[in-house]
Design a protein around this motif. Structure first.
Motif, PDB file in Angstrom:
ATOM      1  N   LYS A 159      -7.597  29.644  11.032  1.00 15.59           N
ATOM      2  CA  LYS A 159      -6.968  28.492  10.401  1.00 15.59           C
ATOM      3  C   LYS A 159      -7.948  27.317  10.431  1.00 15.59           C
ATOM      4  O   LYS A 159      -8.534  27.022  11.477  1.00 15.59           O
ATOM      5  CB  LYS A 159      -5.701  28.158  11.178  1.00 15.59           C
ATOM      6  CG  LYS A 159      -4.957  26.958  10.704  1.00 15.59           C
ATOM      7  CD  LYS A 159      -3.704  26.823  11.548  1.00 15.59           C
ATOM      8  CE  LYS A 159      -3.049  25.493  11.372  1.00 15.59           C
ATOM      9  NZ  LYS A 159      -1.836  25.384  12.168  1.00 15.59           N
ATOM     10  N   LYS A 192      -8.882  23.193   9.872  1.00 17.57           N
ATOM     11  CA  LYS A 192      -8.336  21.838   9.859  1.00 17.57           C
ATOM     12  C   LYS A 192      -9.152  21.079   8.827  1.00 17.57           C
ATOM     13  O   LYS A 192     -10.355  20.888   9.013  1.00 17.57           O
ATOM     14  CB  LYS A 192      -8.441  21.188  11.235  1.00 17.57           C
ATOM     15  CG  LYS A 192      -7.526  21.828  12.244  1.00 17.57           C
ATOM     16  CD  LYS A 192      -7.580  21.095  13.564  1.00 17.57           C
ATOM     17  CE  LYS A 192      -6.597  21.704  14.535  1.00 17.57           C
ATOM     18  NZ  LYS A 192      -6.536  20.935  15.774  1.00 17.57           N
ATOM     19  N   VAL A 207      -2.366  24.455   2.446  1.00 16.37           N
ATOM     20  CA  VAL A 207      -1.297  24.612   3.438  1.00 16.37           C
ATOM     21  C   VAL A 207      -0.595  25.952   3.228  1.00 16.37           C
ATOM     22  O   VAL A 207      -0.315  26.679   4.180  1.00 16.37           O
ATOM     23  CB  VAL A 207      -0.286  23.440   3.345  1.00 16.37           C
ATOM     24  CG1 VAL A 207       0.988  23.751   4.120  1.00 16.37           C
ATOM     25  CG2 VAL A 207      -0.915  22.156   3.860  1.00 16.37           C
ATOM     26  N   GLU A 249      -4.385  23.674   7.995  1.00 19.35           N
ATOM     27  CA  GLU A 249      -3.805  22.383   8.357  1.00 19.35           C
ATOM     28  C   GLU A 249      -4.560  21.305   7.575  1.00 19.35           C
ATOM     29  O   GLU A 249      -5.769  21.149   7.754  1.00 19.35           O
ATOM     30  CB  GLU A 249      -3.964  22.172   9.860  1.00 19.35           C
ATOM     31  CG  GLU A 249      -3.298  20.946  10.396  1.00 19.35           C
ATOM     32  CD  GLU A 249      -3.471  20.839  11.898  1.00 19.35           C
ATOM     33  OE1 GLU A 249      -3.763  19.728  12.363  1.00 19.35           O
ATOM     34  OE2 GLU A 249      -3.339  21.871  12.594  1.00 19.35           O
TER      35      GLU A 249
END
Length: 92
Positions: free
Chosen positions: A19, A21, A48, A53
């Motif tokens: 994931k 950021k 998203v 994120e």
């Protein structure tokens, strides 16, 4: 990176990618509706949807706007900015 039949991404080893950021910085975001904020909304919401994120950092150009909120799964952070001249006016 490869696409699977269900649209999710995988690395060559078969593991799901980590994931990310992601921070996007610009002057305006929703509810200000022009080309760039609309494009950022679409990109941010798609990222998203893919499991990342996303935070969008923008100027708080109107005092009634929330300093921080979630719109479509995207975290929006609005910070005070001094009045600066820009191509289409001045940020108050």
């Amino acid at each position: 990176m490869m696409q699977t039949n269900n649209g999710s991404a995988q690395t060559r080893t078969g593991a799901a990618p980590e994931k990310l950021k992601i921070l996007i910085c610009w002057l305006y975001y929703l509810p200000h509706r022009t080309g760039v904020p609309i494009y950022m909304q679409r990109v941010g919401e798609e990222l998203v949807r893919r499991g990342h994120e996303v935070t969008i950092l923008v100027a708080r150009h109107q005092p009634h706007l929330a300093p921080e909120e979630i719109i479509g799964g995207v975290r929006v952070v609005r910070v005070w900015a001094p009045p600066i001249p820009i191509s289409r006016g001045v940020i108050p």
